[in-house]
Design an enzyme around this catalytic site. Structure first.
Site, PDB file in Angstrom:
ATOM      1  CD  GLU A  50      80.898 -52.885 -59.382  1.00  0.00           C
ATOM      2  OE1 GLU A  50      80.680 -53.234 -58.221  1.00  0.00           O
ATOM      3  OE2 GLU A  50      80.021 -52.850 -60.266  1.00  0.00           O
ATOM      4  CB  CYS A 245      75.939 -54.086 -60.512  1.00  0.00           C
ATOM      5  SG  CYS A 245      75.010 -54.592 -59.072  1.00  0.00           S
ATOM      6  CG  ASN A 376      77.673 -59.251 -59.209  1.00  0.00           C
ATOM      7  OD1 ASN A 376      78.513 -59.561 -58.365  1.00  0.00           O
ATOM      8  ND2 ASN A 376      76.869 -58.223 -59.056  1.00  0.00           N
ATOM      9  CD  GLU A 377      74.248 -58.186 -55.504  1.00  0.00           C
ATOM     10  OE1 GLU A 377      73.679 -57.312 -56.172  1.00  0.00           O
ATOM     11  OE2 GLU A 377      74.879 -57.924 -54.488  1.00  0.00           O
TER      12      GLU A 377
HETATM   13  O1  AHR Z   1      79.565 -53.133 -54.251  1.00  0.00           O
HETATM   14  C1  AHR Z   1      78.600 -52.377 -54.887  1.00  0.00           C
HETATM   15  C2  AHR Z   1      77.513 -53.239 -55.504  1.00  0.00           C
HETATM   16  O2  AHR Z   1      76.826 -53.942 -54.528  1.00  0.00           O
HETATM   17  C3  AHR Z   1      78.009 -54.303 -56.427  1.00  0.00           C
HETATM   18  O3  AHR Z   1      78.232 -53.842 -57.688  1.00  0.00           O
HETATM   19  C4  AHR Z   1      76.895 -55.292 -56.415  1.00  0.00           C
HETATM   20  O4  AHR Z   1      77.319 -56.591 -56.704  1.00  0.00           O
HETATM   21  C5  AHR Z   1      76.286 -55.125 -55.055  1.00  0.00           C
HETATM   22  O5  AHR Z   1      74.921 -54.998 -55.119  1.00  0.00           O
END
Ligand code: AHR
Length: 660
Positions: A50, A245, A376-377
């Site tokens: 990321e 994120c 993603n999350e």
């Molecule tokens: O790894 C850092 C962040 O942690 C990522 O962007 C997210 O997916 C998670 O909350």
């Protein structure tokens, strides 16, 4: 003299005796070597990339100029005007009508006075410059009025010494790329680039760039070789990109849109990086995404290091910790279309619409993408609804693409339970679970997957890291206490390789002067980089993946933390090796007899790699990059038995080869 010798003999005998007095003897550990269990997927151990902590811009993407196209919110952020009167002689102009992706440029106008006039770029917390290395400078310039302005380029060290020069004279004409090479005469990690404008007249400039020659595979405009090498050394089974994120965006408008990250770099629209403003305690106002490291480059990176590409796409939901904006269901079309088009970009023939673009970027052969992540999350019913719409559309066109979904940010709780139930109902294929937790959590959860449903979805442990402090605390350290807890936990992932198909520590990269989130697997400055203790834990697992699980027990039970010992074992059918992983999380030495039970003959010489530290707070650093790093030993077997001393707080990988 004799007295001295006697003293040393007594002293060392004393140490050995007291050590043995502390040592414990465990019941034998038994590895069943001729009964391979589950297949271990080639994707078992991978990496999570990321653009956080200056991982891409300012990190692996080797561009040294920050804000090269003046598209940051403040057009001259990262730049300094070198002149007595800083307002004179420079205009910020905008050609958005003709160039929507890269509208701003700078017009330099000089009237021939003797006063020096220039621009200085500060790089990403400076520029890493190496003595003897050639640096490739380039600029888009327009010399509409046949001005005689010439560029004098200077690399300037932190101390203010000129450590490299070159000259460039744009000729009359429309926008054109000019370049010059600068050879550095000294090494400095915090240099700057000065561009002096000499002579008189007007000149338009844009896309000012400086790359070292020693990029990964010497690709012009490429990646930082030392960082890619650290990734390649992990031999990862997959690369998940571009996050995290960052996929979701603070709001939908700033989500990651892969189509804006491919093609000519001049046409990739710079955008704010969501980690710019995320943490008040680590604000990074100069963090933007140039997308020089875009989807094509991610696919190429995966290919270069032999990993499967795993792109994660926006599902029409912005980060639920931020704006939580969602695309209404009847407006999800463009998001789904992005996913469909990505399959064509990655896998389509060179004469398909998107395949043609990939081919024009220099890769006519498909990237052979097999998996894709939806969101993603995310959490809640809104996510499930959107996920279903993606599945329907993608599976009807590309049934062969494996779809990755997720249970949100936590490994338990109401959102997790809801998502797992729904995803089971929907017969999800691969489910991403995230856990950032204490080392104790990792030790206690080494059995997490022992009781997972074998008839349901497969697990992607997509983001995990043990945190020495809780949450997004800037005092989190990559210390040995965290690393060994992860090793213990990973024996549980490996033991359950029939359910767990992909795993990745997160985040991956962090600039020592520009990070937002800690802990991270690899740290770097502008010249150097190092793997953390956690990195070596990952490497010892991923370099010893094996092809099948093997049962390893003590008193007929798997080793999941009784007496502080954790273990897992695999067989590698290509090398004919049995690979045993043993983690001693205690402060005691264990004298351990290991029986390799089964009909097969064994080579009496075995190889052991040990990662250990006597200090749970110890960390690797730029100054001591190998403080915690693997050491190798040889062990001899007596028929099918090995005696192994498990030193306190150690992680061992032992490889025993079948006799030919
Ligand atoms: O790894 C850092 C962040 O942690 C990522 O962007 C997210 O997916 C998670 O909350």
């Amino acid at each position: 003299m004799k007295r001295n010798i006697l003293f040393f003999v007594l002293f060392y005998v004393g140490i050995v005796l007291s050590d043995q007095a502390l040592a414990q003897t465990g019941n034998p550990i038994v590895v069943r070597i001729d009964q391979p269990t589950s297949d271990i997927q080639s994707t078992m151990w991978g990496i999570f990339f990321e653009d956080i902590n200056l991982a891409a811009d300012g990190g692996i993407y080797a561009e040294l100029v920050k804000n090269r196209s003046f598209e940051f919110a403040k057009p001259l952020m990262g730049w300094k005007i070198l002149k007595k009167d800083p307002t004179e002689g420079l205009l910020i102009l905008n050609r958005s009508a003709t160039n929507e992706a890269n509208p701003r440029f700078v017009r330099i106008a000089r009237n021939g006075t003797d006063e020096k006039f220039g621009l200085e770029n500060e790089g990403f917390r400076g520029m890493g410059i190496k003595k003897g290395m050639s640096y490739h400078f380039s600029v888009l310039a327009r010399n509409a009025e046949e001005s005689l302005l010439k560029l004098r380029l200077e690399l300037v060290s932190e101390k203010g010494e000129i450590i490299g020069t070159a000259n460039l004279a744009p000729e009359k004409g429309d926008w054109k790329r000019y370049s010059a090479d600068i050879t550095a005469t000294a090494t400095d990690s915090k240099s700057k680039l000065d561009i002096w404008f000499e002579g008189s007249g007007a000149l338009d400039i844009d896309m000012i760039s400086l790359f070292p020659d020693d990029t990964w595979k010497n690709r012009p405009g490429g990646l930082r070789a030392d960082l890619v090498q650290l990734l390649a050394d992990l031999k990862p089974g997959f690369v998940r990109f571009p996050g995290g994120c960052i996929v979701e965006g603070f709001e939908l408008a700033t989500r990651y849109q892969w189509k804006n990250t491919i093609g000519n770099i001049d046409a990739r629209k710079t955008m704010i990086n969501r980690w710019n403003t995320e943490f008040k305690h680590r604000l990074t106002p100069d963090y933007y995404q140039s997308f020089g490291m875009g989807f094509f480059e991610y696919f190429l990176l995966a290919e270069d290091i032999g990993a499967e590409p795993l792109p994660i796409l926006s599902c029409g939901m912005a980060c639920q910790y931020n704006s939580a904006e969602v695309a209404p269901m009847d407006q999800l079309g463009p998001y789904i279309q992005d996913a469909l088009d990505l399959v064509e970009f990655a896998n389509g023939a060179a004469d398909t619409g998107w395949g043609k673009i990939r081919a024009s970027m220099g890769h006519p052969a498909p990237f052979n993408m097999k998996m894709m992540g939806i969101g993603n999350e995310q959490w809640g019913a809104q996510y499930i609804e959107r996920y279903e719409a993606f599945v329907k559309a993608i599976k009807s066109k590309y049934p062969e693409i494996k779809l990755v979904t997720g249970t949100g940010p936590s490994p338990n709780g109401k959102f997790f339970d809801y998502a797992s139930k729904e995803l089971k109902r929907l017969q999800a294929e691969v489910v991403d679970e995230h856990y950032y937790a204490s080392p104790e959590w990792f030790l206690q959860n080494a059995t997490r997957y022992d009781h997972y449903d074998r008839n349901s979805y497969k697990i992607f442990a997509g983001e995990y890291a043990a945190q020495s402090k809780s949450g997004a605390n800037p005092d989190n350290k990559n210390n040995w206490r965290c690393a060994i807890a992860e090793a213990a936990f990973m024996t549980g992932l490996e033991r359950n390789a029939d359910v767990v198909h992909l795993c990745s520590y997160a985040p991956l990269l962090a600039h020592v002067d520009g990070w937002q989130w800690t802990p991270d697997l690899i740290w770097f400055d502008n010249l150097k980089s190092f793997g953390t203790a956690n990195y070596y834990v990952q490497k010892m697992f991923s370099n010893n993946r094996g092809t099948n699980g093997l049962s390893v027990t003590q008193d007929n039970q798997p080793l999941t933390g009784k007496d502080g010992i954790y273990a897992s074992a695999v067989f590698d059918s290509s090398s004919g090796e049995i690979i045993l992983k043993l983690v001693n999380t205690t402060g005691n030495t264990w004298n351990q007899r290991i029986i390799l039970d089964g009909k097969k003959g064994l080579n009496p010489k075995a190889f052991r790699t040990v990662l250990e530290s006597g200090d749970p707070e110890a960390v690797n650093s730029l100054e001591r990059p190998l403080l915690i790093s693997p050491a190798n030993q040889v062990i001899y077997l007596t028929r099918k038995t090995m005696k192994v001393i498990l030193t306190p707080s150690s992680f061992s990988v032992i490889k025993i080869k079948l006799a030919r």
